[in-house]
Design a protein around this motif. Structure first.
Motif, PDB file in Angstrom:
ATOM      1  N   PRO A  49       9.631  -1.051  -5.597  1.00 26.94           N
ATOM      2  CA  PRO A  49       8.522  -1.834  -5.038  1.00 26.94           C
ATOM      3  C   PRO A  49       8.669  -2.163  -3.555  1.00 26.94           C
ATOM      4  N   GLU A  50       9.894  -2.412  -3.094  1.00 24.29           N
ATOM      5  CA  GLU A  50      10.094  -2.736  -1.681  1.00 24.29           C
ATOM      6  C   GLU A  50       9.749  -1.533  -0.802  1.00 24.29           C
ATOM      7  N   LYS A  51      10.153  -0.350  -1.263  1.00 30.48           N
ATOM      8  CA  LYS A  51       9.837   0.871  -0.529  1.00 30.48           C
ATOM      9  C   LYS A  51       8.327   1.098  -0.508  1.00 30.48           C
ATOM     10  N   PHE A  73      -7.545  -1.049   3.829  1.00 27.42           N
ATOM     11  CA  PHE A  73      -7.992  -2.057   2.868  1.00 27.42           C
ATOM     12  C   PHE A  73      -7.320  -1.851   1.512  1.00 27.42           C
ATOM     13  N   LYS A  74      -7.289  -0.586   1.062  1.00 29.64           N
ATOM     14  CA  LYS A  74      -6.684  -0.285  -0.242  1.00 29.64           C
ATOM     15  C   LYS A  74      -5.190  -0.556  -0.231  1.00 29.64           C
ATOM     16  N   ALA A  75      -4.526  -0.249   0.912  1.00 29.44           N
ATOM     17  CA  ALA A  75      -3.083  -0.499   1.028  1.00 29.44           C
ATOM     18  C   ALA A  75      -2.785  -1.997   0.958  1.00 29.44           C
ATOM     19  N   LEU A  76      -3.620  -2.809   1.598  1.00 27.20           N
ATOM     20  CA  LEU A  76      -3.432  -4.264   1.556  1.00 27.20           C
ATOM     21  C   LEU A  76      -3.698  -4.807   0.154  1.00 27.20           C
ATOM     22  N   LYS A  77      -4.665  -4.222  -0.504  1.00 30.45           N
ATOM     23  CA  LYS A  77      -4.967  -4.652  -1.871  1.00 30.45           C
ATOM     24  C   LYS A  77      -3.786  -4.371  -2.794  1.00 30.45           C
ATOM     25  N   GLN A  78      -3.192  -3.191  -2.667  1.00 32.34           N
ATOM     26  CA  GLN A  78      -2.024  -2.842  -3.479  1.00 32.34           C
ATOM     27  C   GLN A  78      -0.825  -3.725  -3.125  1.00 32.34           C
ATOM     28  N   SER A  79      -0.658  -4.035  -1.844  1.00 30.23           N
ATOM     29  CA  SER A  79       0.457  -4.885  -1.409  1.00 30.23           C
ATOM     30  C   SER A  79       0.327  -6.291  -1.981  1.00 30.23           C
ATOM     31  N   THR A  80      -0.893  -6.826  -1.955  1.00 22.73           N
ATOM     32  CA  THR A  80      -1.128  -8.170  -2.505  1.00 22.73           C
ATOM     33  C   THR A  80      -0.781  -8.219  -3.988  1.00 22.73           C
ATOM     34  N   LYS A  81      -1.227  -7.211  -4.702  1.00 19.81           N
ATOM     35  CA  LYS A  81      -0.968  -7.161  -6.145  1.00 19.81           C
ATOM     36  C   LYS A  81       0.523  -7.011  -6.439  1.00 19.81           C
ATOM     37  N   LEU A  82       1.187  -6.157  -5.655  1.00 17.80           N
ATOM     38  CA  LEU A  82       2.613  -5.925  -5.830  1.00 17.80           C
ATOM     39  C   LEU A  82       3.423  -7.184  -5.553  1.00 17.80           C
ATOM     40  N   LEU A  83       3.099  -7.871  -4.468  1.00 14.45           N
ATOM     41  CA  LEU A  83       3.825  -9.095  -4.089  1.00 14.45           C
ATOM     42  C   LEU A  83       3.616 -10.212  -5.101  1.00 14.45           C
ATOM     43  N   LEU A 137       6.054  -1.255  -0.553  1.00 12.33           N
ATOM     44  CA  LEU A 137       5.501  -2.212   0.409  1.00 12.33           C
ATOM     45  C   LEU A 137       5.594  -1.682   1.836  1.00 12.33           C
ATOM     46  N   LYS A 138       6.737  -1.124   2.180  1.00 13.67           N
ATOM     47  CA  LYS A 138       6.919  -0.588   3.526  1.00 13.67           C
ATOM     48  C   LYS A 138       5.956   0.566   3.785  1.00 13.67           C
ATOM     49  N   ALA A 139       5.776   1.410   2.769  1.00 16.11           N
ATOM     50  CA  ALA A 139       4.870   2.549   2.919  1.00 16.11           C
ATOM     51  C   ALA A 139       3.430   2.079   3.090  1.00 16.11           C
ATOM     52  N   PHE A 140       3.014   1.069   2.330  1.00 21.32           N
ATOM     53  CA  PHE A 140       1.662   0.517   2.470  1.00 21.32           C
ATOM     54  C   PHE A 140       1.479  -0.117   3.849  1.00 21.32           C
ATOM     55  N   LYS A 141       2.524  -0.806   4.325  1.00 24.67           N
ATOM     56  CA  LYS A 141       2.451  -1.465   5.633  1.00 24.67           C
ATOM     57  C   LYS A 141       2.304  -0.438   6.752  1.00 24.67           C
ATOM     58  N   GLU A 160      -4.314   9.675   3.081  1.00 26.15           N
ATOM     59  CA  GLU A 160      -4.501   9.651   1.637  1.00 26.15           C
ATOM     60  C   GLU A 160      -3.213  10.002   0.906  1.00 26.15           C
ATOM     61  N   ASN A 161      -2.495  11.021   1.441  1.00 26.70           N
ATOM     62  CA  ASN A 161      -1.210  11.406   0.839  1.00 26.70           C
ATOM     63  C   ASN A 161      -0.183  10.276   0.947  1.00 26.70           C
ATOM     64  N   GLN A 162      -0.194   9.606   2.101  1.00 24.23           N
ATOM     65  CA  GLN A 162       0.716   8.466   2.291  1.00 24.23           C
ATOM     66  C   GLN A 162       0.434   7.376   1.252  1.00 24.23           C
ATOM     67  N   TYR A 163      -0.858   7.138   1.047  1.00 22.75           N
ATOM     68  CA  TYR A 163      -1.259   6.080   0.109  1.00 22.75           C
ATOM     69  C   TYR A 163      -0.771   6.377  -1.309  1.00 22.75           C
ATOM     70  N   TYR A 164      -1.025   7.602  -1.769  1.00 27.24           N
ATOM     71  CA  TYR A 164      -0.630   7.924  -3.145  1.00 27.24           C
ATOM     72  C   TYR A 164       0.883   8.071  -3.293  1.00 27.24           C
ATOM     73  N   THR A 165       1.566   8.447  -2.223  1.00 28.35           N
ATOM     74  CA  THR A 165       3.041   8.465  -2.246  1.00 28.35           C
ATOM     75  C   THR A 165       3.569   7.048  -2.393  1.00 28.35           C
ATOM     76  N   ALA A 166       2.968   6.113  -1.639  1.00 26.34           N
ATOM     77  CA  ALA A 166       3.369   4.703  -1.733  1.00 26.34           C
ATOM     78  C   ALA A 166       3.124   4.153  -3.126  1.00 26.34           C
ATOM     79  N   LYS A 167       2.010   4.540  -3.725  1.00 28.82           N
ATOM     80  CA  LYS A 167       1.708   4.077  -5.082  1.00 28.82           C
ATOM     81  C   LYS A 167       2.753   4.570  -6.082  1.00 28.82           C
ATOM     82  N   GLY A 168       3.301   5.753  -5.807  1.00 27.56           N
ATOM     83  CA  GLY A 168       4.320   6.295  -6.703  1.00 27.56           C
ATOM     84  C   GLY A 168       5.605   5.504  -6.702  1.00 27.56           C
ATOM     85  N   TYR A 169       5.836   4.731  -5.638  1.00 26.38           N
ATOM     86  CA  TYR A 169       7.057   3.924  -5.557  1.00 26.38           C
ATOM     87  C   TYR A 169       6.920   2.557  -6.237  1.00 26.38           C
TER      88      TYR A 169
END
Length: 497
Positions: free
Chosen positions: A49-51, A71-81, A53-57, A35-44
């Motif tokens: 944005p590239e960082k 699932f949530k990480a892939l959803k954020q990655s799709t939207k970001l890309l 993406l790597k965090a979500f991956k 969960e912490n990883q997810y919200y840290t990735a969202k902060g980038y």
């Protein structure tokens, strides 16, 4: 918390406190780390944005089994890309990976909301449902929908599959991609065909979906001016009895029906359909109700009704609406037969009346109707009028006045004739005209009496003929009987002789 997380939180089950052993605590610790990883990735996302993406991956790659955070990480990655980095092909790849989670890794409700969210921004839709971005690669868009349809078919989510196809059909309609729309409509008809007697919940759901399909078809045929097919689908929509109809869908169907009747100059039927459409849009809270209310007023004026359309309970609250006040004034001018005032209202309120292409197409009919009524009232006190005078009063050409008068004379609404030599309208004497009508009525009455008399006499004559024929038959029968007796005696004498 953004809307993605809000959807997830709304779908969570009820929380309960329970005791757990050390192994469960370790699992909870791992859950917190992800969960912490997810919200840290969202902060980038915004600045790096590239960082992000790597965090979500890394979240997805670190999963032992597919779950919510992947699932949530892939959803954020799709939207970001797609929206931020403008790499639609890479976005499609992450979206296809996301779809593999929808089978049994996340709840159906959350997965459906997520799919709708992705398809909305990929299709360039705004929050109000319209087109926000018209510059969308239609081939990429079609690939997103095709991937969605394959995943839904594999998971046997037929209800969501139909909803996705309806969403795509609406998108093709908005973008006027009629060939693509026709193709998807065929699939929708096959999917919404009812198989039972219409009483089951499944058949009712299919009937509701079928009405949505009909609404899309009706709009397509209306826009392409295929009025033959429009009428066919409109009639088919009115025959659907198994549906629990949504007021917005019925609003669309009835609005298109009203436009169809307007094209056929059947103002009464158009008015009724526009009234039903307005009522449904109003119930659904759709802003389209204001536009349809304008069409309702237009049909009311064209049918020459003396009833003010704003007197009804449904329309009265909108009488003072800024977009409607011009039409309110127009109705008042029409009922007072103030043709010049009506023309002035149309000119000074072009923004709210004349800007609509559909209304603009019937302004000529509206002015003709108003001028006709004005002309009838104008000529009442006279027996002879100069056409030039009438043209001056109406502020139109003499040819137009002559055309209006010819129409009124042929329809029998004005009794008179036009003297082409002097260019005058010669009206019949009203007293003589009344006497003529009386004599004509008496003549019809006499003809009817003669017809009844002839019918009665014919029946009496036929009855007498039948009675005489019966009397003659009886006389001949008696004679033959006597002959028979005589013949019998004669034969007996011969036998004994």
């Amino acid at each position: 918390m953004d809307e993605d997380d809000a959807d997830y939180m709304q779908d969570d089950e009820d929380y309960e406190f329970d005791y757990s052993d050390g192994g469960e605590e370790a699992e909870d610790s791992g859950e917190v780390d992800v969960e912490n990883q997810y919200y840290t990735a969202k902060g980038y996302k915004e600045e790096e944005p590239e960082k992000a993406l790597k965090a979500f991956k890394s979240i997805v790659d670190g999963e032992k089994e597919k779950g919510d955070w992947g699932f949530k990480a892939l959803k954020q990655s799709t939207k970001l890309l797609y929206l931020k980095l403008h790499r639609p092909k890479d976005a499609l790849a992450t979206y296809q990976q996301l779809l593999t989670y929808t089978k049994n890794s996340v709840t159906r409700n959350y997965s459906e909301k997520s799919i709708n969210s992705v398809l909305d921004y990929v299709g360039g839709a705004s929050k109000t449902g319209g087109i926000k971005d018209a510059n969308v690669d239609l081939d990429i868009l079609e690939q997103f929908y095709e991937a969605t349809r394959l995943a839904l078919a594999e998971s046997k989510n037929d209800r969501m599959l139909v909803k996705t196809n309806l969403k795509l059909a609406k998108l093709w309609l908005d973008r006027k991609e009629y060939s693509r729309l026709t193709k998807i409509l065929k699939d929708l008809h096959a999917a919404t065909e009812t198989t039972g007697d219409g009483t089951s919940l499944e058949d009712q759901a299919r009937g509701t979906q079928l009405l949505e399909v009909y609404a899309l078809e009706i709009q397509m045929y209306n826009e392409t001016r295929n009025y033959k097919m429009l009428k066919q689908i409109y009639n088919a929509a009115n025959e659907v009895r198994t549906a629990i109809s949504h007021p917005r869908i019925m609003g669309v169907i009835k609005e298109s029906g009203g436009k169809m009747w307007m094209g056929e100059k059947q103002w009464q039927r158009a008015y009724q359909d526009f009234h039903d459409s307005f009522r449904n849009y109003d119930e659904a809270g759709s802003p389209q109700r204001i536009q349809v209310l304008k069409y309702l007023v237009l049909a009311n004026l064209l049918m020459g009704s003396e009833v003010n359309p704003f007197d009804s309970q449904e329309t009265k609250p909108y009488k003072s609406d800024p977009q409607i006040t011009a039409l309110t004034d127009l109705v008042d001018a029409y009922q007072r037969r103030e043709v010049h005032e009506a023309e002035k209202i149309l000119k000074t309120n072009a923004g709210t009346i004349m800007d609509d292409a559909f209304i603009r197409g019937y302004i000529g009919d509206l002015l003709r109707s108003l001028r006709t009524q004005y002309l009838i009232d104008l000529i009442k006190p006279y027996t002879r009028l100069e056409i030039a005078f009438l043209a001056q009063q109406l502020n139109v050409d003499k040819d137009e006045v002559e055309e209006l008068l010819v129409g009124l004379i042929l329809e029998g609404r004005v009794e008179g004739r036009i003297d082409q030599t002097t260019m005058r309208l010669e009206l019949a004497d009203r007293h003589q005209s009344l006497e003529k009508r009386r004599y004509a009525a008496l003549e019809q009455w006499v003809d009817a009496l003669e017809s009844v008399h002839g019918t009665v006499m014919g029946k009496i004559t036929a009855g007498r003929g039948a009675q005489e024929a019966m009397g003659m038959g009886m006389g001949m029968g008696g004679g033959m009987g006597g002959l028979g007796a005589f013949g019998g005696s004669f034969m007996e004498e011969r036998a004994w002789g």
